[in-house]
Design a protein around this motif. Structure first.
Motif, PDB file in Angstrom:
ATOM      1  N   SER A  77       0.864  -1.061   0.122  1.00  0.00           N
ATOM      2  CA  SER A  77      -0.013   0.142  -0.079  1.00  0.00           C
ATOM      3  C   SER A  77       0.822   1.278  -0.017  1.00  0.00           C
ATOM      4  O   SER A  77       2.110   1.311   0.421  1.00  0.00           O
ATOM      5  N   ILE A  86      -5.622   0.307   6.905  1.00  0.00           N
ATOM      6  CA  ILE A  86      -5.488   0.433   5.434  1.00  0.00           C
ATOM      7  C   ILE A  86      -5.461  -0.777   4.749  1.00  0.00           C
ATOM      8  O   ILE A  86      -4.276  -1.600   5.001  1.00  0.00           O
ATOM      9  N   SER A 145      -3.607  -0.881  -1.621  1.00  0.00           N
ATOM     10  CA  SER A 145      -4.447   0.296  -1.750  1.00  0.00           C
ATOM     11  C   SER A 145      -3.377   1.678  -1.874  1.00  0.00           C
ATOM     12  O   SER A 145      -2.248   1.638  -1.360  1.00  0.00           O
ATOM     13  N   ALA A 155      -3.917   5.436  -0.130  1.00  0.00           N
ATOM     14  CA  ALA A 155      -4.787   6.297   0.892  1.00  0.00           C
ATOM     15  C   ALA A 155      -4.144   7.540   1.022  1.00  0.00           C
ATOM     16  O   ALA A 155      -2.677   7.643   1.022  1.00  0.00           O
ATOM     17  N   VAL A 211      -9.158   5.582   1.673  1.00  0.00           N
ATOM     18  CA  VAL A 211      -8.677   4.623   0.273  1.00  0.00           C
ATOM     19  C   VAL A 211      -9.130   5.336  -0.931  1.00  0.00           C
ATOM     20  O   VAL A 211     -10.342   5.445  -1.021  1.00  0.00           O
ATOM     21  N   LYS A 213      -7.990   4.375  -3.970  1.00  0.00           N
ATOM     22  CA  LYS A 213      -8.083   3.369  -5.051  1.00  0.00           C
ATOM     23  C   LYS A 213      -7.431   1.905  -4.563  1.00  0.00           C
ATOM     24  O   LYS A 213      -6.534   2.109  -3.558  1.00  0.00           O
ATOM     25  N   LYS A 214      -7.561   1.022  -5.134  1.00  0.00           N
ATOM     26  CA  LYS A 214      -7.438  -0.341  -4.691  1.00  0.00           C
ATOM     27  C   LYS A 214      -7.198  -1.267  -5.861  1.00  0.00           C
ATOM     28  O   LYS A 214      -8.041  -1.256  -6.818  1.00  0.00           O
ATOM     29  N   TYR A 215      -6.353  -2.148  -5.748  1.00  0.00           N
ATOM     30  CA  TYR A 215      -6.025  -3.087  -7.043  1.00  0.00           C
ATOM     31  C   TYR A 215      -6.800  -4.035  -6.989  1.00  0.00           C
ATOM     32  O   TYR A 215      -7.199  -4.529  -6.010  1.00  0.00           O
ATOM     33  N   CYS A 216      -7.556  -4.212  -8.183  1.00  0.00           N
ATOM     34  CA  CYS A 216      -8.323  -5.289  -8.338  1.00  0.00           C
ATOM     35  C   CYS A 216      -7.825  -6.700  -9.142  1.00  0.00           C
ATOM     36  O   CYS A 216      -7.406  -6.429 -10.289  1.00  0.00           O
ATOM     37  N   TRP A 256      -6.152  -1.114 -11.403  1.00  0.00           N
ATOM     38  CA  TRP A 256      -6.403  -0.210 -10.077  1.00  0.00           C
ATOM     39  C   TRP A 256      -7.972   0.060 -10.118  1.00  0.00           C
ATOM     40  O   TRP A 256      -8.469   0.930 -11.037  1.00  0.00           O
TER      41      TRP A 256
END
Length: 208
Positions: free
Chosen positions: A169, A181, A185, A187, A194, A196-199, A205
């Motif tokens: 992160s 967190i 991610s 943040a 947060v 954005k977050k990786y999918c 992202w």
């Protein structure tokens, strides 16, 4: 022969710089290593800095701790013995302040940029009849900070007590992190949110 070739290809500045770095690592291993809970190989600690109760600090290999850092372990305020752990290949840049009264754990490959504060200590203020200095009131029993592997913490960020930052992160500059967190991610903000977050399903992202 290879060593001589390497020296030939370096400027006088580079040679003196390399010698200075070698001496700093040597001091970390054979001087600070006498007092710390553990000191890993090829770790470097640059002066000036402040260190308290180093027997409760455990440093792994290839760690760089730059000048102006405060590694402040506070004893006598927790039922358990305080422990500050710094993982492999961690760089802690100038003027970082780490306060550990209970448990602070920094994972491997973490980058902590300049001016960051990491604290697991609270200063209770609720008792208005208490005449003691608020800054001298310390609560840290059971508190913690956990920073996962490969985390990047931006300049001037503050990591508050009882926070876990998941692996891989990124914490934005001047953020105040007062809650967990998740891993993978980004943040930022005060308090940090947060963004954005990786999918892993989409392999991209995802903005939140």
């Amino acid at each position: 022969m290879r060593i001589l070739i390497k020296i030939k290809n370096k400027s006088l500045y580079d040679i003196f710089n390399s010698i200075g770095s070698y001496l700093v690592r040597l001091k970390a291993r054979f001087f600070y290593g006498l007092f710390f809970g553990s000191m890993g190989k090829k770790s470097a600690i640059y002066k000036p800095l402040f260190i308290s109760h180093p027997q409760h600090i455990f440093v792994k290999d290839f760690v760089s701790i730059r000048n102006g850092v405060r590694l402040e372990v506070i004893t006598g305020h927790s039922k358990s013995v305080p422990r500050l752990t710094i993982g492999h290949n961690v760089n802690i840049e100038q003027n970082v302040h780490i306060i550990c009264g209970s448990r602070v754990t920094i994972g491997d490959n973490v980058s902590i940029t300049g001016g960051v504060a990491i604290v697991d200590v609270n200063h209770p203020h609720e008792d208005v009849d208490d005449k003691s200095k608020i800054g001298s009131r310390i609560q840290c029993d059971g508190n913690y900070v956990e920073i996962g592997d490969n985390v990047f913490i931006g300049f001037g960020a503050i990591i508050m007590p009882n926070v876990k930052i998941g692996r891989n992160s990124v914490i934005g500059a001047h953020s105040v992190v007062n809650h967990d967190i998740p891993e993978f991610s980004v943040a930022a903000g005060t308090p940090a949110k947060v963004l954005k977050k990786y999918c892993f399903e989409l392999k991209d992202w995802k903005k939140l």
